[in-house]
Design an enzyme around this catalytic site. Structure first.
Site, PDB file in Angstrom:
ATOM      1  N   CYS A 146       0.827  -1.215   0.000  1.00  0.00           N
ATOM      2  CA  CYS A 146       0.000   0.000   0.000  1.00  0.00           C
ATOM      3  C   CYS A 146       0.858   1.261   0.000  1.00  0.00           C
ATOM      4  O   CYS A 146       1.707   1.435   0.885  1.00  0.00           O
ATOM      5  CB  CYS A 146      -0.906  -0.022   1.225  1.00  0.00           C
ATOM      6  SG  CYS A 146      -1.815   1.503   1.504  1.00  0.00           S
TER       7      CYS A 146
ATOM      8  N   TRP B 148      -7.601  -6.645   5.714  1.00  0.00           N
ATOM      9  CA  TRP B 148      -6.210  -7.060   5.595  1.00  0.00           C
ATOM     10  C   TRP B 148      -5.935  -8.122   6.665  1.00  0.00           C
ATOM     11  O   TRP B 148      -6.466  -8.052   7.775  1.00  0.00           O
ATOM     12  CB  TRP B 148      -5.264  -5.885   5.829  1.00  0.00           C
ATOM     13  CG  TRP B 148      -5.339  -4.798   4.801  1.00  0.00           C
ATOM     14  CD1 TRP B 148      -6.169  -3.707   4.834  1.00  0.00           C
ATOM     15  CD2 TRP B 148      -4.546  -4.677   3.618  1.00  0.00           C
ATOM     16  NE1 TRP B 148      -5.928  -2.910   3.732  1.00  0.00           N
ATOM     17  CE2 TRP B 148      -4.944  -3.485   2.969  1.00  0.00           C
ATOM     18  CE3 TRP B 148      -3.541  -5.450   3.057  1.00  0.00           C
ATOM     19  CZ2 TRP B 148      -4.378  -3.046   1.778  1.00  0.00           C
ATOM     20  CZ3 TRP B 148      -2.967  -5.027   1.870  1.00  0.00           C
ATOM     21  CH2 TRP B 148      -3.387  -3.832   1.240  1.00  0.00           C
TER      22      TRP B 148
ATOM     23  N   THR C 289      -8.676   0.047   6.772  1.00  0.00           N
ATOM     24  CA  THR C 289      -7.520   0.440   5.972  1.00  0.00           C
ATOM     25  C   THR C 289      -6.218   0.357   6.751  1.00  0.00           C
ATOM     26  O   THR C 289      -6.197   0.308   7.984  1.00  0.00           O
ATOM     27  CB  THR C 289      -7.693   1.880   5.449  1.00  0.00           C
ATOM     28  OG1 THR C 289      -7.783   2.779   6.564  1.00  0.00           O
ATOM     29  CG2 THR C 289      -8.939   2.016   4.590  1.00  0.00           C
ATOM     30  N   VAL C 290      -5.132   0.337   6.008  1.00  0.00           N
ATOM     31  CA  VAL C 290      -3.783   0.517   6.547  1.00  0.00           C
ATOM     32  C   VAL C 290      -3.192   1.761   5.877  1.00  0.00           C
ATOM     33  O   VAL C 290      -3.579   2.085   4.754  1.00  0.00           O
ATOM     34  CB  VAL C 290      -2.892  -0.722   6.268  1.00  0.00           C
ATOM     35  CG1 VAL C 290      -3.353  -1.897   7.089  1.00  0.00           C
ATOM     36  CG2 VAL C 290      -2.827  -1.079   4.790  1.00  0.00           C
TER      37      VAL C 290
ATOM     38  N   TYR D  57      -5.202   6.594  -9.222  1.00  0.00           N
ATOM     39  CA  TYR D  57      -6.424   5.844  -8.921  1.00  0.00           C
ATOM     40  C   TYR D  57      -7.605   6.383  -9.721  1.00  0.00           C
ATOM     41  O   TYR D  57      -8.485   5.625 -10.144  1.00  0.00           O
ATOM     42  CB  TYR D  57      -6.734   5.901  -7.425  1.00  0.00           C
ATOM     43  CG  TYR D  57      -5.846   5.014  -6.592  1.00  0.00           C
ATOM     44  CD1 TYR D  57      -6.233   3.722  -6.250  1.00  0.00           C
ATOM     45  CD2 TYR D  57      -4.595   5.463  -6.156  1.00  0.00           C
ATOM     46  CE1 TYR D  57      -5.408   2.906  -5.491  1.00  0.00           C
ATOM     47  CE2 TYR D  57      -3.764   4.652  -5.408  1.00  0.00           C
ATOM     48  CZ  TYR D  57      -4.176   3.378  -5.075  1.00  0.00           C
ATOM     49  OH  TYR D  57      -3.348   2.561  -4.337  1.00  0.00           O
TER      50      TYR D  57
END
Length: 346
Positions: free
Chosen positions: A50, A83, A117-118, A181
């Protein structure tokens, strides 16, 4: 709606929209949000795949926070839920004792419905997530965690340059970090072409800015360089092909390619990059873009180690400080996933 690993979605009707609704609790020196800075209390959870998490990995390395802030690394792929810690023995994080980062989110917010998220910072004693506000996390590591910085740590967010750093970060995020993105997840031809033009216009602007200065702001590495680097290092491996950002490869943009190599060869940058994890994440996870899940073998990584000659522009990477020590053995990227490893297989 296609959920991405970084909290956004692709809309078939048009432009990609990133979910910016993060947990804004902060870990600060004075503990005003209930979470004071304490060595050993928190765990930084990341994935090397990421780009947003990669920022936190780099800043932690540059500032020498490894002993004060432990790090858990998720695998490069995940399912719809979260994750996972599939790289660890038994599939559990050895410090938090959980299989999925979502468990830390649910421990604090039962039924949490936003993006899992991370990067995320987790309070180890309670097992609860504190924040996943990736933009603020790195700034706080620089400013709130100063008591735990290594001797010789660089000032990545110097007060006299903050306005300029913030201005650069704002446009780089909108047009480059998020711009790739917006190209990759555009839902219409019109949305894609607008994002494509905006991305490459900004890359041209950056190339002009960097033609005569070694770093983005001032004469040392700052937060602005960290944020741009994590997109550039993924450009040819993923964004050029997978996200259709194909006007030029990074290797075909001389100034940006030299700048990126300069950073890559600086301790704390390239030694955090796992090209295998990066490619596996994007090509295996985005089945709407790559239905087969086949991961490309290339591109050739050897060029990342070639001379950049940016020293001629002056500047000092760490200012009056010093480079960080090599990564700890248990945090070292597998040699097979690096340019040196690639070169040995050719």
């Amino acid at each position: 709606m296609v959920e991405t690993a970084t909290g956004g979605d692709a809309r078939p009707a048009g432009e990609f929209k990133r979910d910016s609704n993060y947990i804004t609790t902060r870990i600060t020196a004075d503990g005003r949000d209930g979470y004071p800075v304490e060595a050993g209390r928190y765990r930084l959870v990341v994935s090397r795949a990421c780009p947003w998490a990669n920022r936190a990995i780099i800043v932690r390395r540059l500032l020498g926070l490894e002993d004060a802030l432990s790090m858990g690394v998720c695998g490069p792929t995940h399912d719809k839920r979260s994750w996972t810690f599939d790289l660890d023995p038994g599939g559990r994080d050895p410090v938090l004792g959980i299989e999925r980062i979502q468990d830390a989110y649910f421990a604090r917010f039962p039924g949490y419905e936003r993006g899992i998220t991370v990067p995320a910072l987790v309070d180890v004693p309670s097992g609860q997530v504190v924040t996943n506000d990736y933009a603020q996390i790195t700034l706080d590591l620089s400013t709130e965690w100063r008591a735990h910085h290594r001797p010789g740590a660089p000032d990545l967010y110097p007060e006299r340059l903050r306005d300029e750093i913030d201005d650069v970060n704002r446009v780089v995020f909108a047009d480059v970090n998020n711009g790739v993105y917006r190209c990759g997840f555009a839902g219409t031809q019109e949305a894609y072409e607008a994002a494509y033009r905006r991305l490459f216009d900004r890359l041209d602007w950056l190339a002009t800015r960097l033609e005569r200065q070694r770093y983005l702001v001032g004469d040392t590495i700052t937060e602005a360089d960290v944020r741009l680097f994590t997109t550039l290092v993924r450009f040819d491996a993923v964004y050029h092909n997978h996200f259709r950002c194909n006007r030029s490869k990074l290797t075909e943009m001389p100034v940006l390619w030299a700048y990126a190599r300069d950073l890559f060869q600086t301790p704390g940058f390239g030694d955090t990059i796992d090209f295998d994890h990066i490619k596996r994440h994007y090509y295996e996870m985005h089945r709407d873009i790559n239905p087969s899940g086949i991961v490309p073998v290339g591109p050739d990584l050897a060029g990342w180690l070639s001379p950049h000659r940016r020293e001629a522009l002056g500047g000092r990477p760490f200012g009056a400080g010093t480079p960080p020590q090599p990564p700890k053995p248990d945090e070292t990227v597998s040699a097979e996933h690096t340019p040196a490893g690639w070169a040995s297989r050719r």
